[in-house]
Design an enzyme around this catalytic site. Structure first.
Site, short mmCIF file in Angstrom:
data_model
loop_
_atom_site.label_atom_id
_atom_site.label_comp_id
_atom_site.label_asym_id
_atom_site.label_seq_id
_atom_site.Cartn_x
_atom_site.Cartn_y
_atom_site.Cartn_z
N HIS A 154 3.68 -21.46 -0.90
CA HIS A 154 4.76 -21.09 0.03
C HIS A 154 5.21 -19.64 -0.20
CE1 HIS A 154 5.16 -25.47 0.68
NE2 HIS A 154 5.01 -25.53 -0.64
N SER A 207 1.21 9.17 6.47
CA SER A 207 2.02 9.17 7.68
C SER A 207 2.21 10.60 8.16
CB SER A 207 3.37 8.53 7.37
OG SER A 207 4.35 8.96 8.30
N LYS A 212 4.47 8.36 2.22
CA LYS A 212 3.71 7.17 2.56
C LYS A 212 2.26 7.19 2.09
CE LYS A 212 5.82 4.37 5.48
NZ LYS A 212 5.23 3.10 5.72
N GLU A 232 -5.31 -3.45 6.83
CA GLU A 232 -4.66 -3.88 8.08
C GLU A 232 -5.68 -3.94 9.23
OE1 GLU A 232 -1.24 -1.35 8.76
OE2 GLU A 232 -0.50 -1.76 6.75
#
Ligand code: ARG
Length: 457
Positions: free
Chosen positions: A155, A276, A282, A289
């Site tokens: 979980h 970024s 970043k 992704e």
């Protein structure tokens, strides 16, 4: 230009020509098309259907086309309907009359079925190699992290301590199954459709066993209608690729979580991260992704082909031309993702200290604390309650179970003695899990020996 102009009185409408044509995408299997044609004429000549002179002229011509396409001195002319038309027309242009005999006892329906099978078979081989490289990278990480403690989750809540090797090992199992799925497909699909003709075989005395053997198949297909109408192997392949992508996507999701500022379990290599345009600090896990994102495309191809096939009456219908773009895209996408993921995971740094302290902080040793009481005669349900209360105390105090004093333990149960600390140390919790498949280093070492054997062939 056309393979079928004879019974027509008008030119095809240009939009129809464009809509119908497949050369923009089926040109990718020109090698397979030529290989199939060479086998076909070799068989025709052996059977006395084609003269030796014609056979030699055709094979010479096809070999020349292959060499010229290879070297780039011949370009595929996209004004042809498909790769089959282009190869046959180019052959006839080069060698004359004999070229027109190539298509004896053959239809584009069995020809395209063959080309696609040959293509899929080769791609499965390449996919298998890429998966093996990935497994090798995972093996290497496991080998070095048999003792690296980390929290295991259910979980997405910290559950029990495991090791990094064990966590990675779960993915090893998944990709190992993926390889075996691909191998199953390669085995099942390895029958040769050539000789099925348009749908009903031919009246020529073809030796289909012989053609099949020349092309490395186990034998010819057994029903000519099914031969030209079957795309099961592509559906199976897309399904196997969807499963590979599902595994890669889950793994990517974990890498993204682990790479987040909150987890900090891993640091991705600069070569596999992106920045970024506005936020200078970043370092983003774009590759993971994208792998996660591209999974949808591969699922799409599977659903698309299943849908295309579901209403097609026997035997060949043009709908089936739609198999190619989706299969090609899914194969390319999956291959790319496996390759990128392998590079990314092989260069990822694992923050062992962060993982270990995370395991400590999340009460992952609570089950072991309960087991300590059980081993000293307390019924499990009571032990569960006692430890649950101690966890509550710890949450209030903002500490771990290990930080409680012996007095605090003994106030909860007189059974506790000072060996409780040893019993619930992360090291003990992991090391005691030694049954088959468990995370303890002793158990994992046995598994790694098997994996090493497996990776040898
Ligand atoms: N381009 C076609 C395909 O990919 C080749 C077979 C054409 N056969 C036909 N009868 N029109 O399926």
């Amino acid at each position: 230009m056309k393979l079928w102009g004879g019974r027509f009185t008008k030119e095809t409408d240009q939009l129809v020509q464009d809509f119908n044509a497949s050369i923009s995408f089926d040109q990718r299997f020109w090698r397979q098309d030529i290989e199939g044609s060479i086998a076909h004429v070799t068989m025709l000549a052996k059977q006395g259907i084609l003269s030796r002179e014609d056979r030699d002229a055709i094979i010479g011509g096809l070999t020349g086309i292959r060499d010229d396409l290879e070297s780039g001195s011949l370009e595929i002319d996209e004004s042809f309907e498909d790769i089959h038309s282009f190869v046959e027309a180019t052959l006839t242009e080069r060698i004359g009359e004999a070229g027109k005999r190539l298509h004896t006892g053959r239809s584009r329906n069995d020809q395209v079925a063959l080309d696609m099978k040959l293509y899929a078979r080769e791609e499965i081989r390449l996919l298998d190699g890429l998966l093996k490289n990935l497994l090798q990278a995972l093996y290497h990480i496991m080998e070095e992290n048999l003792d690296t403690c980390m929290p295991g989750f259910t979980h997405l809540q910290k559950a029990q301590p495991i090791t990094l090797a064990h966590h990675i090992g779960a993915y090893f199992e998944m990709f190992r199954r993926d390889r075996s799925r691909l191998q199953d497909i390669a085995r099942r699909m390895n029958t040769c459709p050539l000789g099925a003709g348009a749908l009903a075989g031919t009246t020529y005395p073809l030796d289909r066993e012989y053609t099949a053997a020349l092309l490395g198949f186990d034998g010819p297909t057994q029903n000519s209608m099914d031969s030209v109408a079957d795309r099961d192997y592509l559906i199976e392949l897309l399904s196997a690729l969807s499963t590979v992508m599902m595994h890669l996507s889950r793994f990517s999701e974990e890498i993204i979580l682990w790479n987040s500022n909150e987890y900090r379990f891993v640091e991705l290599d600069d070569a596999y991260s992106t920045g970024s345009s506005i936020m200078p600090q970043k370092k983003n896990p774009d590759i993971a992704e994208l792998v996660r994102g591209k999974t949808g495309r591969v699922y799409g191809a599977l659903v698309s082909l299943l849908t295309t096939m579901k209403g097609i009456p026997l035997a060949y219908n043009k709908d089936m031309q739609e198999d190619k773009e989706m299969a090609f895209d899914a194969i390319d996408t999956t291959k790319g993702c496996i390759q990128l993921f392998t590079g990314m995971i092989a260069t990822t740094r694992f923050n062992r200290a962060v993982m270990e302290s995370s395991a400590k902080k999340g009460f992952t040793n609570a089950t072991d604390a309960a087991d300590y009481l059980v081993n000293r005669g307390v019924p499990f349900r009571d032990a569960h309650g006692i430890i649950g209360n101690l966890v509550l105390t710890c949450i209030e105090k903002g500490c771990a179970l290990d930080d409680l004093s012996l007095e605090e333990f003994q106030a909860a149960s007189s059974v506790f003695e000072k060996d409780i600390y040893e019993a619930i140390s992360m090291k003990t919790c992991v090391e005691k899990r030694v049954t088959d498949g468990a995370p303890g280093p002793e158990a994992m070492r046995r598994v790694l020996e098997k994996y090493l054997e497996y990776l040898k062939d």
